[in-house]
Structures are given as structure tokens and as C-alpha cells.
Design a protein around this motif. Structure first.
Motif, short mmCIF file in Angstrom:
data_model
loop_
_atom_site.label_atom_id
_atom_site.label_comp_id
_atom_site.label_asym_id
_atom_site.label_seq_id
_atom_site.Cartn_x
_atom_site.Cartn_y
_atom_site.Cartn_z
N PHE A 360 0.81 -1.22 0.00
CA PHE A 360 0.00 0.00 0.00
C PHE A 360 0.85 1.27 0.00
CE2 PHE A 360 0.01 1.81 4.41
CZ PHE A 360 1.00 0.98 4.92
N CYS A 361 0.17 2.41 -0.17
CA CYS A 361 0.85 3.70 -0.21
C CYS A 361 0.68 4.39 1.14
CB CYS A 361 0.25 4.55 -1.32
SG CYS A 361 0.82 6.26 -1.29
N THR A 362 1.79 4.74 1.76
CA THR A 362 1.72 5.37 3.08
C THR A 362 1.24 6.81 2.98
OG1 THR A 362 4.04 5.96 2.91
CG2 THR A 362 3.52 3.96 4.14
N ILE A 400 5.82 3.44 -8.22
CA ILE A 400 5.22 4.72 -7.86
C ILE A 400 3.74 4.50 -7.62
CG2 ILE A 400 4.71 7.06 -8.72
CD1 ILE A 400 7.16 6.63 -10.62
N CYS A 401 3.17 5.16 -6.64
CA CYS A 401 1.75 4.99 -6.35
C CYS A 401 0.92 5.45 -7.55
CB CYS A 401 1.36 5.78 -5.11
SG CYS A 401 -0.42 5.76 -4.81
N PRO A 402 0.07 4.55 -8.10
CA PRO A 402 -0.75 4.93 -9.25
C PRO A 402 -1.81 5.99 -8.91
CG PRO A 402 -1.18 2.63 -8.61
CD PRO A 402 -0.15 3.17 -7.67
N GLU A 403 -2.03 6.20 -7.63
CA GLU A 403 -3.07 7.14 -7.18
C GLU A 403 -2.50 8.55 -7.01
OE1 GLU A 403 -5.99 5.40 -6.83
OE2 GLU A 403 -7.05 7.32 -6.64
N CYS A 404 -1.39 8.67 -6.22
CA CYS A 404 -0.89 10.01 -5.90
C CYS A 404 0.49 10.27 -6.50
CB CYS A 404 -0.85 10.21 -4.38
SG CYS A 404 0.39 9.20 -3.55
N GLY A 405 1.10 9.24 -7.10
CA GLY A 405 2.39 9.45 -7.75
C GLY A 405 3.59 9.49 -6.83
ZN LIG Z 1 -0.47 7.10 -2.94
#
Ligand SMILES: [Zn+2]
Ligand SMILES: [Zn+2]
Length: 654
Positions: A360-362, A400-405
């Protein structure tokens, strides 16, 4: 003269098919027949003078001189097809080894088992064991059901071996069913070395030639004992004199695809038809079995003591609510170190393979999920892949997070692989043996791991439920149980029953010799009522509590259930189909049957299909089955039937 044969063909239709034949063919013989544009292998179930159809096709080839299935086994298969509302052609097909289904010769290639020396055990049976053996053998000419309730390590297998040999001495055959993960090479060789007969094992690791040989040896009585997993319940055994179901509570006795039968439940029917004793053995009886014994349908026999003077392990909890140490609490590590220092082995049980269950993305909370299923992707470090354990899809982890980069992607939680890595940092000088599906994929890998553990060297064993049963490690002094808390949150009403069984079974691995073993459970729910029973090894009392709750709530085993599951790529179709089904069922007007749903499955989307369930429940089993029979005669009228895949599950377990 031409005769008309009724032939069962493995297709999902509730009927047999008529074919012309220029010779008389016995019931139970295989024939090759044209079906649509294909040729298929079917079984002759009867013959008749007239058919309601014109233009019958002819049988192309008669494959057997003598019937493959005799009347006894056919009666059993008919009963099974009727009870599970499953097409007889598919039921027969499930019961046959693949080579017979394909039309290959019913010939033994290589006879298993050679003249051998039988080992005598170097110990006597205990008084407790002997009383039970005598009781089971008192009347072997009639049906009688027994629950052999023995605590872990009490020597149930020893009882099995004695009663099996006694039946062999009477010229009988014995069928022993064990859970999939319980049928280990050690179990097979223990039976082989002790019994004066050919023992054939029937399980998924055999190749098709071996499976056919084992089947035919049982059928022609060359094998006195069949030791098998659930499908072995259908093995023809003309001299069958006893059926044993080991670890009867185990879920692997229920087939969860296509023909959804329970080998444990069917064993009652097979034993009654053959009029012989049936023994269900376990340390943790299922609530169904416990109720049967309370209703005097099973005679309960108890082995309360561990064999060889060993005592049951001491069980304690570690409260993880305030834990900040990661997967392994400080206290657990200390206890492990103590046992390792005194030359013992320690096992850690965690029921999740892979490295970590969440990626997951922190920064924004994005989580890597499967694009085909409603589930998260499990990170596997050794191959650096995210894998879906439902559909098998895999991908390289995002950088890289696909949501926030942001580059703030991390893993969360523990699987066996990560636990192994963590242990290496704490116990750098101790060998760590990990046993899960990833480390045992290679043939023989599992038995090599087991050999190493059985050598007795001090080590840490990390394993999933593959290790929960069937293994006696004599130098294992401590078992640590991690991460079982998900069981408390499950919506399956059987979850706490399963959890209690699992904890008792896993705990039972510790301290099989004279020194008392130790079991440590890490949990965030230390006050859950289940623990007070598990801590004092009072499974039966806990199960009785659960049984009372089920009675008050009118849930199984005090009610009977059936599940209609539909799935489709278009979500609406699955749901609408079950609405149609529900309307049809309600029109049958069986007031004693309750209908719930449709509701979406716990995991709604799997491999791009949406799953919905419709539940039927009644305290009147025959009313439920009557309703389903009527329903099955009218499924043609369901408008959406060609837009969905659907199945019926009788006595579902999840
Ligand atoms: Zn993210
Ligand atoms: Zn998936």
C-alpha cells in the motif's frame, strides 16, 4: 436382436440416454457412444424394449467384458446423486479413476505391494485403547456408528491399526479416509508396515496409472486396505467390513466444486448399505458429529489420556493489543530461546503464505488489489511479484503509487516468507524450516523437510495449516500461534468452531513425548470466551456451548441448509437469475422452508465473475429436498439460465 440401453453420460443433465445395441450388455459396463458431435464414455444403467425417442443412435463399442461398477456401488452412487441433486452421469464420472473415464482398459499395470515382513509394535495397547478396540469389534456384522474421541496424541491410529487387522483376519476389507494434508508418506508406511495385506493409497499425488491400479486392486480384493482422501469413498470393495474416517471434522472431506459431496456424511450411507461398523475419529468433533453422539446415532468412545504418559501442553496467551514489537512479541521470542537452548524444536504457525498480505501507499492509502477479484494482492518477495491467491494473477509491484504518484509504497502484515526473514534476524544460528505451498511445490520437498525435522535437531519450523495435523514431531516442545484473529471477525457462523478445532489441533503438535509441551497464542482478543476453554483443553465443553447457541438460533446442525450460487460476468444477471429462482421456489409452496437472498458472496468478484447466493433452510430435511426435486424439474423455465453459471450445494460449509 437389437436392444435399447439406458446409458449415463457425464453431462449436467438429470437423465440417462437411450442407445441401440446389437448385443446384450450388463449393467455397470462402460460403452463408447456418440453424443452430439463427440464420442463419450458412458455406463450402462439398464435396458428396455421401447424408447420414447425415434432415431436412436447405436453404441459404438462395448468397453468391458465384466461390469466396472457392481450393484452395491451403483446403489450407493444413485443414493448420492439423489441426495445431492446432482446428475447421475457426473456422479459416476466423479467416482471413476480418470483412465476409466477416458475408456482405457480396466487392467492392472503393476501390482502394488509384495510379500513383506510385518512389524510388531514395540509397545502394548493401553487399557483405554483395548477397551475401545473390544467395543468396536463386539459386533462386526451390523451397522454401528462410533465417535472415537481421543485427545491429540492419544493413539487413535493405534486403535485403527488393531481394528483393521482384526477385520483383515476375518477376510474383510477396510476403507480408511484421511484429510488431504493428513495422508503423508509416514501415515502410508505405518499402515503398510503393520498390516498383513496390500495397502493401497489413493490420493492426488499418484499418477493416473497408479490410481487405476489401486482402484482395480480394491475392486478385485487384492488390496485389503484402501487408505485415501475423500474420493476414495467411492472405491468398490466387495468385502468391505469397516470404514474409518480419521479427523472427521476436517473440511477437506467436503468437495467444493462440481459434485459437492461430503465423504464424511456419505460414509454413514455406505456403512449402512454394507451393514458394517463406522468409526469417526477426532480430537475435536464437529458440531454435526457431536450432535449425532448426543442423539445416540453414534456411540461415543473416549481416549482421554495421551499415549506413553505424555501430558497435554500448557497453553498461554500473549496480549497483542499493546504490542509494538511487530509480528513476534518479546515474550514469545524469550520463550522460543529457552526451548531452543535446551535442545528442543519450536514451531510457529501462521496461516498465510507469501511475504505480506498488503502492498500500500503510506501517503494516500492506496492498496494494490487484483483487477479480476475483490481481493488484495499478496507480495511474494523471492520472485518479487504481487500475486492474487484467488485467480492466480500476478504482476511486478508498482514503483510509484498509481493514485498520488509518490514513491511511498510499503508492505504491511506478515506471511510465512516474511516471518522466516524476521526469525533469521532474531535467531541467526538456528536453522529455520519453512513449510507452505511455496516451499513444497517440488516433488518430495515436503518429505525432505519432514525428514529434517524428524532428525530432531533444534530448529524453528514455520508453517501454515499443512502442519496442523498428522505429524508427530517427537522433539517439538513449543508451538507459537500467530495471527488467528481474523477468525473472530469472519461472518461464517462456523468460524469460531473451526478456530477452536484449529487451535487444539495445532497445540496438539507440542510435547508428544513425556515432557510437557508449551503453546503460546498471540492475540488482540485475549478476552474472547473461546480462550478460557482452549487454555484448559476443554474443547468438548466449548463445542457444547456452541451447540446450544446453534440450537437457539436454529442453525445447522439443528436445521438443514442448501445454497444456490450463481455467477456471471454481468453482475445484474447473477442477481436477477437468483431472484427468478427465488420466485420459482416460493411458488412450490413449502412453508417449512425459509428462503434468504439473493445476497452477494463474501468475495463478490472472483476471476471477473460476480457471485451471488440464495440460501434455503428448514428443520425438515425431507421438505427441503422435496422442494429442490421439484425445482430441478422446472429449471428449463428459468429465462436467465443461459446467462449465468450456477450450482446447488447441499449442506454447505461456508
Ligand atoms: Zn499514494
Ligand atoms: Zn484475482
Amino acid at each position: 436382436m437389437l436392444s435399447i440401453l439406458e446409458v449415463a453420460i457425464p453431462v449436467p443433465l438429470n437423465k440417462t440416454f437411450d442407445y441401440l445395441s446389437d448385443q446384450k450388455v450388463d449393467i455397470g459396463v462402460r460403452v463408447k457412444v456418440p453424443f452430439g458431435r463427440k464420442k463419450v464414455v458412458g455406463i450402462v444403467l439398464g435396458s428396455k424394449e421401447k424408447s420414447e425417442f425415434d432415431k436412436l443412435k447405436s453404441v459404438e463399442e462395448v468397453l468391458d467384458k465384466k461390469p466396472i461398477l457392481d450393484k452395491t456401488i451403483l446403489d450407493f452412487l444413485f443414493w448420492s446423486a439423489k441426495y445431492y441433486h446432482h446428475p447421475i452421469g457426473e456422479v459416476i464420472s466423479t467416482a471413476l479413476p480418470k483412465n476409466l473415464r477416458l475408456g482405457k482398459d480396466a487392467k492392472i499395470k503393476k501390482v502394488i505391494g509384495l510379500p513383506k515382513e510385518v512389524e510388531k509394535p514395540d509397545f502394548e495397547t493401553t487399557d483405554e485403547q483395548q477397551t475401545i478396540i473390544d467395543q468396536i469389534l463386539k459386533d462386526t456384522n451390523n451397522y454401528h456408528g462410533f465417535l472415537l474421541h481421543g485427545v491429540t496424541g492419544s493413539g487413535k491410529t493405534e486403535v485403527y491399526l488393531h481394528i483393521t487387522q482384526a477385520m483383515l483376519d476375518l477376510g474383510k476389507q477396510v476403507l480408511v479416509l484421511v484429510p488431504e494434508i493428513g495422508l503423508t508418506p509416514q501415515m502410508v508406511s505405518r499402515f503398510e508396515s503393520r498390516l498383513e495385506t496390500n495397502v493401497v493409497a489413493i490420493h492426488s499425488q499418484l499418477n493416473e496409472t497408479q490410481k487405476l491400479d489401486a482402484y482395480l486392486m480394491a475392486k478385485n480384493t487384492d488390496a485389503g486396505v484402501v487408505l485415501g482422501t475423500r474420493s476414495a469413498i467411492f472405491t468398490p470393495m466387495p468385502n468391505l467390513g469397516l470404514i474409518i474416517i480419521d479427523e472427521e471434522h476436517d473440511n477437506s472431506f467436503k468437495q467444493q466444486s462440481s459434485f459437492r459431496y461430503s465423504a464424511r456424511d456419505l460414509s454413514f450411507i455406505r456403512a449402512k448399505q454394507a451393514n458394517i461398523p463406522l468409526v469417526l475419529g477426532t480430537a475435536t468433533p464437529s458440531l454435526e458429529t457431536l450432535k449425532n453422539s448426543l442423539d445416540s446415532k453414534l456411540t461415543r468412545l473416549t481416549l482421554a489420556n495421551r499415549a506413553g504418559g505424555a501430558t497435554l501442553p500448557k497453553v498461554s496467551l500473549i496480549d497483542m493489543r499493546s504490542n509494538t514489537d511487530g509480528a513476534l512479541s518479546k515474550l514469545l521470542i524469550e520463550k522460543m530461546q529457552q526451548h531452543l537452548n535446551s535442545g528442543k524444536q519450536v514451531m510457529l504457525f501462521i496461516n498465510r503464505r507469501g511475504y505480506a498480505p498488503v502492498f500500500f501507499c503510506t501517503e494516500c492509502g492506496w492498496k494494490s488489489g487484483c483487477s479480476h477479484c475483490d481481493s488484495s494482492m499478496i507480495y511474494h518477495r523471492h520472485i518479487n511479484r504481487l500475486k492474487c491467491h484467488h485467480c492466480g494473477d500476478e504482476k511486478i509491484p508498482e514503483q510509484i503509487c498509481p493514485e498520488c504518484g509518490e514513491r511511498k509504497l510499503e508492505v504491511y502484515g506478515y506471511g510465512t516468507e516474511r516471518l522466516e526473514e524476521t526469525l533469521e534476524s532474531h535467531f541467526s544460528n538456528t536453522p529455520i524450516i519453512r513449510i507452505d505451498r511455496d516451499t513444497t511445490r517440488r516433488k518430495k520437498a515436503f518429505s525432505q523437510h519432514l525428514d529434517r525435522i524428524n532428525s530432531g535437531e533444534p530448529c524453528i519450523i514455520v508453517g501454515t495449516q499443512m502442519l496442523a495435523k498428522g505429524h508427530d514431531f517427537s522433539n517439538l516442545a513449543m508451538v507459537g500461534i500467530l495471527d488467528i484473529d481474523a477468525g473472530f471477525l469472519s461472518i461464517n457462523f462456523r468460524a469460531t468452531e473451526y478456530l477452536a478445532q484449529l487451535l487444539i489441533q495445532v497445540s496438539g503438535r507440542a510435547g508428544r513425548n513425556t515432557e510437557q509441551g508449551e503453546v503460546v497464542i498471540q492475540t488482540r482478543y485475549p478476552n474472547h470466551p473461546m480462550f478460557s476453554y482452549v487454555l484448559s483443553n476443554r474443547y468438548t465443553q466449548y463445542a457444547s456451548q456452541l451447540l446450544k447457541q446453534r440450537m437457539c438460533a436454529v442453525m445447522p446442525p439443528f436445521a438443514h441448509q442448501a445454497l444456490l450460487c450463481a455467477n456471471a460476468k454481468v453482475k445484474q444477471n447473477a442477481e436477477d437469475f437468483l431472484r427468478e429462482v427465488a420466485t420459482l421456489l416460493k411458488n412450490i409452496q413449502m412453508n417449512s422452508v425459509e428462503i434468504w437472498g439473493p445476497v452477494s458472496s463474501v468475495i463478490e468478484k472472483k476471476s471477473d465473475y460476480y457471485y451471488f447466493n440464495l440460501y434455503l433452510q428448514s428443520t425438515d430435511r425431507s421438505a427441503l429436498h422435496q422442494m429442490l426435486s421439484t425445482f430441478n424439474q422446472h429449471t428449463e423455465s428459468l429465462k436467465l439460465k443461459n446467462k449465468v453459471r450456477w450450482y446447488l450445494d447441499i449442506d454447505p460449509i461456508d
